[in-house]
Scaffold this motif. Structure first.
Motif, short mmCIF file in Angstrom:
data_model
loop_
_atom_site.label_atom_id
_atom_site.label_comp_id
_atom_site.label_asym_id
_atom_site.label_seq_id
_atom_site.Cartn_x
_atom_site.Cartn_y
_atom_site.Cartn_z
N GLN A 293 0.82 -1.21 0.00
CA GLN A 293 0.00 0.00 0.00
C GLN A 293 0.86 1.26 0.00
O GLN A 293 0.35 2.35 -0.25
N PHE A 294 2.13 1.10 0.26
CA PHE A 294 3.09 2.20 0.36
C PHE A 294 4.01 2.25 -0.86
O PHE A 294 4.98 3.02 -0.87
N MET A 295 3.73 1.43 -1.88
CA MET A 295 4.63 1.30 -3.02
C MET A 295 4.04 1.92 -4.28
O MET A 295 2.83 1.85 -4.52
N ALA A 296 4.89 2.50 -5.10
CA ALA A 296 4.49 2.94 -6.43
C ALA A 296 4.54 1.73 -7.37
O ALA A 296 5.37 0.83 -7.18
N PRO A 297 3.68 1.67 -8.37
CA PRO A 297 3.67 0.50 -9.26
C PRO A 297 5.00 0.26 -9.95
O PRO A 297 5.40 -0.90 -10.14
N TRP A 298 5.69 1.34 -10.32
CA TRP A 298 6.96 1.14 -11.04
C TRP A 298 8.07 0.63 -10.12
O TRP A 298 9.10 0.17 -10.60
N GLU A 299 7.87 0.68 -8.82
CA GLU A 299 8.86 0.12 -7.90
C GLU A 299 8.77 -1.40 -7.79
O GLU A 299 9.70 -2.04 -7.28
#
Length: 273
Positions: A140-146
Motif C-alpha cells: 500500500q506504500f509502493m508505487a507501481p513502477w517500484e
C-alpha cells in the motif's frame, strides 16, 4: 505473457479470459474450507470462469493481539491439500515467515507474498525458491513502477513465473485509493496482473481493533479493473461476511458472487474480444 499453473488447465494471462481467485480470508475449519471451496467451484463452473481457491493458514498482520489468525501452518496446509485434492481446484495461500516457504510450496499452486512484505528480500527469495507461481501483492506504500525490484528478486532464483497484484494505496489514515493506471504500469513488467477488489476497499485499522471496509464499492472497482484487461480478479468471499472472524467488511457475500462474476465476464469478453 501468460502463467500456466499446470493444474486443472488453469492459465492466467492479460490477454486471456480472467480467472477468479477467491475464498474466505482465513481457514476457519476443515469443514468450512471444504464447503466453501466446493460451493465456489460449482459457482465458477456454472458461470464459466477459471477458479483458484484462496485462504490463509495464518494471518500475522492483525490489528489486535486478540484477533483470530487461523489454524497455523501444519493444520492449515493439511486442509488446503485436501481442498486441492478433493475439489480439484488450484490453491493459493500467503506466508509471513521465510522458513514456511518450503512446506507451503509442497502443497499450493501459487505462493503469495503479502503486501506489507513485498520489499523483504528473504521472503521474495524463499517464495521464488519453491518453484511455484509467486503472486506478489503491491504494498500500500509502493508505487507501481517500484514493483519491478520485487519481481527481479524472485526471478534471480531462476523462477520466472511471477504475478503482481494491486490492492490499493494509502490515502491518509485508515483509507485506500486505487489508481487504475498502476495495473497498466505493472503489466509493463511483462507479467500477468491481478486486481484485489476486496482489499482495495479496506479501511486498514479503521475499526480500531480491526480493519473496516466498504464492500459496496467492490463491484465498481472490479468493473474498472476488468476494463483494463487484468488477468485475474482476487476477491475474498464468505457465506456470511458479517460473522467472519476477520476481514468481513471487505469480503463479498458468496450468495451474490455468481451475479458479480457474470457481469465481469461479459465486460472481460467485450474488452478482450
Amino acid at each position: 505473457m501468460k502463467v500456466d499453473l499446470e493444474y486443472n488447465n488453469v492459465v492466467m494471462g492479460d490477454e486471456l479470459p480472467f480467472v477468479f481467485i477467491g475464498g474466505p480470508c482465513v481457514i476457519e475449519s476443515e469443514e468450512s474450507a471444504m464447503r466453501t471451496a466446493q460451493t465456489l467451484a460449482e459457482i465458477t463452473r456454472r458461470v464459466g470462469v477459471g477458479f483458484i481457491y484462496k485462504s490463509s493458514y495464518d494471518k500475522a498482520n492483525r490489528s489486535s493481539a486478540d484477533a483470530f489468525r487461523g489454524p497455523g501452518v501444519e493444520e492449515g496446509l493439511r486442509i488446503l491439500q485436501k481442498v486441492r485434492r478433493e475439489v480439484g481446484a488450484p490453491v493459493l495461500t500467503d506466508f509471513h515467515i521465510a522458513g514456511d516457504a518450503p512446506a507451503v510450496g509442497e502443497v499450493v499452486d501459487i505462493v503469495q507474498v503479502p503486501a506489507f512484505l513485498c520489499r523483504q528480500s528473504d521472503i521474495l527469495t524463499a517464495a521464488g525458491a519453491t518453484g511455484k507461481v509467486v503472486n506478489v501483492k503491491k504494498g500500500q506504500f509502493m508505487a507501481p513502477w517500484e514493483m519491478g525490484n520485487a519481481v527481479e528478486k524472485v526471478r534471480r532464483t531462476g523462477n520466472q513465473r511471477v504475478t503482481l497484484t494491486e490492492r490499493g494505496t494509502f490515502f491518509g489514515y485508515n483509507s485506500l485509493v486505487v489508481d487504475m493506471t498502476s495495473l497498466v504500469q505493472m503489466g509493463a513488467e511483462g507479467i500477468p496482473v491481478v486486481f484485489d477488489a476486496g482489499h482495495s476497499v479496506q479501511r486498514p485499522g479503521g475499526l480500531g481493533h480491526a480493519s473496516g471496509g466498504n464492500r459496496a464499492m467492490i463491484p465498481p472497482l472490479a468493473r474498472a479493473a476488468v476494463a483494463t484487461g487484468v488477468a485475474a480478479v482476487f476477491l475474498e468471499t464468505h457465506p456470511n461476511p458479517d460473522k467472519a472472524p476477520c476481514d468481513g467488511p471487505n469480503m463479498w457475500p458468496m450468495d451474490q458472487l455468481a451475479d458479480l462474476l457474470r457481469m465481469l465476464k461479459r465486460l472481460d469478453e467485450s474488452v478482450k474480444g
